[in-house]
Design a protein around this motif. Structure first.
Motif, PDB file in Angstrom:
ATOM      1  N   LYS A  72     -10.082 -30.586  55.511  1.00  0.00           N
ATOM      2  CA  LYS A  72     -10.604 -29.750  54.424  1.00  0.00           C
ATOM      3  C   LYS A  72      -9.608 -28.665  54.051  1.00  0.00           C
ATOM      4  O   LYS A  72      -9.324 -28.437  52.866  1.00  0.00           O
ATOM      5  CB  LYS A  72     -11.948 -29.148  54.849  1.00  0.00           C
ATOM      6  CG  LYS A  72     -12.616 -28.272  53.803  1.00  0.00           C
ATOM      7  CD  LYS A  72     -12.348 -26.775  54.032  1.00  0.00           C
ATOM      8  CE  LYS A  72     -12.954 -26.293  55.314  1.00  0.00           C
ATOM      9  NZ  LYS A  72     -12.716 -24.820  55.489  1.00  0.00           N
ATOM     10  N   ASN A  73      -9.058 -27.993  55.048  1.00  0.00           N
ATOM     11  CA  ASN A  73      -8.099 -26.919  54.786  1.00  0.00           C
ATOM     12  C   ASN A  73      -6.828 -27.442  54.112  1.00  0.00           C
ATOM     13  O   ASN A  73      -6.264 -26.796  53.228  1.00  0.00           O
ATOM     14  CB  ASN A  73      -7.748 -26.195  56.084  1.00  0.00           C
ATOM     15  CG  ASN A  73      -8.909 -25.395  56.641  1.00  0.00           C
ATOM     16  OD1 ASN A  73      -9.828 -25.027  55.905  1.00  0.00           O
ATOM     17  ND2 ASN A  73      -8.893 -25.124  57.940  1.00  0.00           N
ATOM     18  N   GLU A  74      -6.396 -28.630  54.554  1.00  0.00           N
ATOM     19  CA  GLU A  74      -5.196 -29.225  53.955  1.00  0.00           C
ATOM     20  C   GLU A  74      -5.418 -29.596  52.493  1.00  0.00           C
ATOM     21  O   GLU A  74      -4.505 -29.505  51.671  1.00  0.00           O
ATOM     22  CB  GLU A  74      -4.772 -30.448  54.763  1.00  0.00           C
ATOM     23  CG  GLU A  74      -4.197 -30.103  56.129  1.00  0.00           C
ATOM     24  CD  GLU A  74      -4.055 -31.314  57.034  1.00  0.00           C
ATOM     25  OE1 GLU A  74      -4.379 -32.443  56.579  1.00  0.00           O
ATOM     26  OE2 GLU A  74      -3.623 -31.154  58.190  1.00  0.00           O
ATOM     27  N   SER A  75      -6.642 -30.017  52.158  1.00  0.00           N
ATOM     28  CA  SER A  75      -6.921 -30.409  50.772  1.00  0.00           C
ATOM     29  C   SER A  75      -7.134 -29.193  49.873  1.00  0.00           C
ATOM     30  O   SER A  75      -7.035 -29.296  48.645  1.00  0.00           O
ATOM     31  CB  SER A  75      -8.155 -31.318  50.710  1.00  0.00           C
ATOM     32  OG  SER A  75      -9.346 -30.599  50.992  1.00  0.00           O
ATOM     33  N   ARG A  76      -7.421 -28.040  50.476  1.00  0.00           N
ATOM     34  CA  ARG A  76      -7.632 -26.820  49.691  1.00  0.00           C
ATOM     35  C   ARG A  76      -6.322 -26.307  49.097  1.00  0.00           C
ATOM     36  O   ARG A  76      -6.288 -25.811  47.963  1.00  0.00           O
ATOM     37  CB  ARG A  76      -8.280 -25.755  50.572  1.00  0.00           C
ATOM     38  CG  ARG A  76      -8.457 -24.414  49.850  1.00  0.00           C
ATOM     39  CD  ARG A  76      -9.119 -23.373  50.711  1.00  0.00           C
ATOM     40  NE  ARG A  76      -9.028 -22.073  50.062  1.00  0.00           N
ATOM     41  CZ  ARG A  76     -10.041 -21.238  49.866  1.00  0.00           C
ATOM     42  NH1 ARG A  76     -11.255 -21.567  50.276  1.00  0.00           N
ATOM     43  NH2 ARG A  76      -9.874 -20.083  49.267  1.00  0.00           N
ATOM     44  N   GLU A  77      -5.237 -26.401  49.847  1.00  0.00           N
ATOM     45  CA  GLU A  77      -3.963 -25.819  49.411  1.00  0.00           C
ATOM     46  C   GLU A  77      -3.464 -26.394  48.084  1.00  0.00           C
ATOM     47  O   GLU A  77      -3.086 -25.628  47.182  1.00  0.00           O
ATOM     48  CB  GLU A  77      -2.921 -25.977  50.520  1.00  0.00           C
ATOM     49  CG  GLU A  77      -3.235 -25.138  51.753  1.00  0.00           C
ATOM     50  CD  GLU A  77      -2.180 -25.269  52.824  1.00  0.00           C
ATOM     51  OE1 GLU A  77      -1.125 -25.883  52.545  1.00  0.00           O
ATOM     52  OE2 GLU A  77      -2.406 -24.785  53.944  1.00  0.00           O
ATOM     53  N   PRO A  78      -3.420 -27.726  47.912  1.00  0.00           N
ATOM     54  CA  PRO A  78      -2.957 -28.240  46.611  1.00  0.00           C
ATOM     55  C   PRO A  78      -3.887 -27.883  45.454  1.00  0.00           C
ATOM     56  O   PRO A  78      -3.428 -27.719  44.320  1.00  0.00           O
ATOM     57  CB  PRO A  78      -2.886 -29.755  46.830  1.00  0.00           C
ATOM     58  CG  PRO A  78      -3.690 -30.027  48.048  1.00  0.00           C
ATOM     59  CD  PRO A  78      -3.623 -28.812  48.886  1.00  0.00           C
ATOM     60  N   LEU A  79      -5.179 -27.723  45.713  1.00  0.00           N
ATOM     61  CA  LEU A  79      -6.101 -27.303  44.662  1.00  0.00           C
ATOM     62  C   LEU A  79      -5.791 -25.878  44.227  1.00  0.00           C
ATOM     63  O   LEU A  79      -5.734 -25.572  43.029  1.00  0.00           O
ATOM     64  CB  LEU A  79      -7.548 -27.418  45.149  1.00  0.00           C
ATOM     65  CG  LEU A  79      -8.625 -26.888  44.188  1.00  0.00           C
ATOM     66  CD1 LEU A  79      -8.582 -27.617  42.854  1.00  0.00           C
ATOM     67  CD2 LEU A  79     -10.010 -26.998  44.831  1.00  0.00           C
ATOM     68  N   GLN A  80      -5.589 -24.982  45.195  1.00  0.00           N
ATOM     69  CA  GLN A  80      -5.224 -23.598  44.859  1.00  0.00           C
ATOM     70  C   GLN A  80      -3.936 -23.553  44.055  1.00  0.00           C
ATOM     71  O   GLN A  80      -3.829 -22.826  43.058  1.00  0.00           O
ATOM     72  CB  GLN A  80      -5.048 -22.775  46.143  1.00  0.00           C
ATOM     73  CG  GLN A  80      -6.324 -22.451  46.874  1.00  0.00           C
ATOM     74  CD  GLN A  80      -6.091 -21.620  48.124  1.00  0.00           C
ATOM     75  OE1 GLN A  80      -7.006 -21.335  48.860  1.00  0.00           O
ATOM     76  NE2 GLN A  80      -4.864 -21.224  48.390  1.00  0.00           N
ATOM     77  N   LEU A  81      -2.933 -24.334  44.462  1.00  0.00           N
ATOM     78  CA  LEU A  81      -1.649 -24.338  43.776  1.00  0.00           C
ATOM     79  C   LEU A  81      -1.792 -24.838  42.337  1.00  0.00           C
ATOM     80  O   LEU A  81      -1.208 -24.269  41.407  1.00  0.00           O
ATOM     81  CB  LEU A  81      -0.650 -25.211  44.536  1.00  0.00           C
ATOM     82  CG  LEU A  81       0.762 -25.303  43.947  1.00  0.00           C
ATOM     83  CD1 LEU A  81       1.397 -23.919  43.873  1.00  0.00           C
ATOM     84  CD2 LEU A  81       1.626 -26.245  44.789  1.00  0.00           C
TER      85      LEU A  81
END
Length: 207
Positions: A72-81
């Motif tokens: 979940k945390n790994e998938s959050r980063e590209p969304l924020q970017l």
């Protein structure tokens, strides 16, 4: 000096639920928006990232394993970017024009804007539905709310149900439930600034 308005690009401090709401709001507001004809990145790419994050967030909440949380945390980063890049695009097009910025769904630094999450939902009421094993849920509505989330559980259980979503504060039906068992329900409101606190629980004996 006059304020130069701009779309805000900070997403790192948002809670997971707040990020999902913000991303949904932005994608919805920018879809077919004549002010922003060629979003960069594309809204389709942002939606794909949002769907991936939402799926992994739900899995992490259901199972709660370290692996699911890490995914979940790994998938959050590209969304924020992607949202940050989209905000740069919006700012480049809007050039400080407030109404254009607001039409994008992004939060802005507009004067007088106070970021507030919803209030705690009040007056949660349960009553018998028209059929056996059905319960009606009503509660006090709030202004400027995107949706409400609610959960239920049997009083003897420790785990709440998956979150259910409604846009109405009246006549929500929860079913099927076990007859002659006591259930409890809680509700919270969601707006563009995040998620409110859960309400006090309401209880009912299912008939």
């Amino acid at each position: 000096m006059a304020t130069k308005f701009k779309a805000l690009i900070g997403f790192a401090r948002m809670k997971d639920d707040e990020l999902v709401v913000a991303a949904n709001t932005i994608v919805g507001a920018m879809t077919d928006n004549p002010h922003f004809p060629t979003p960069s990145p594309s809204l389709e790419d942002v939606q794909d990232l949002l769907d991936d994050f939402s799926t992994k967030l739900a899995a992490a909440r259901r199972r709660g394993s370290p692996e699911e949380t890490a995914l979940k945390n790994e998938s959050r980063e590209p969304l924020q970017l992607a949202l940050q890049k989209l905000a740069y695009y919006v700012n480049g097009i809007a050039q400080g024009h407030l109404s254009t910025l607001l039409s994008s769904g992004f939060q802005t630094n507009s004067a007088g804007t106070i970021v507030q999450v919803p209030l705690k939902v009040e007056r949660v009421r349960l009553s018998d539905g028209r059929q056996s094993g059905h319960v009606r849920l009503d509660f006090e509505s709030q202004r400027k709310v995107l949706m409400y989330e609610y959960q239920y559980r049997m009083e003897s259980e420790s785990e709440w149900s998956d979150r259910l979503v409604t846009s109405s504060s009246k006549a929500n039906i929860i079913a099927p439930l076990e007859v002659a068992q006591r259930y409890e329900v809680r509700v919270r409101a969601v707006n563009t600034h995040g998620v409110g606190d859960w309400s006090d629980t309401a209880r009912i004996l299912v008939r």
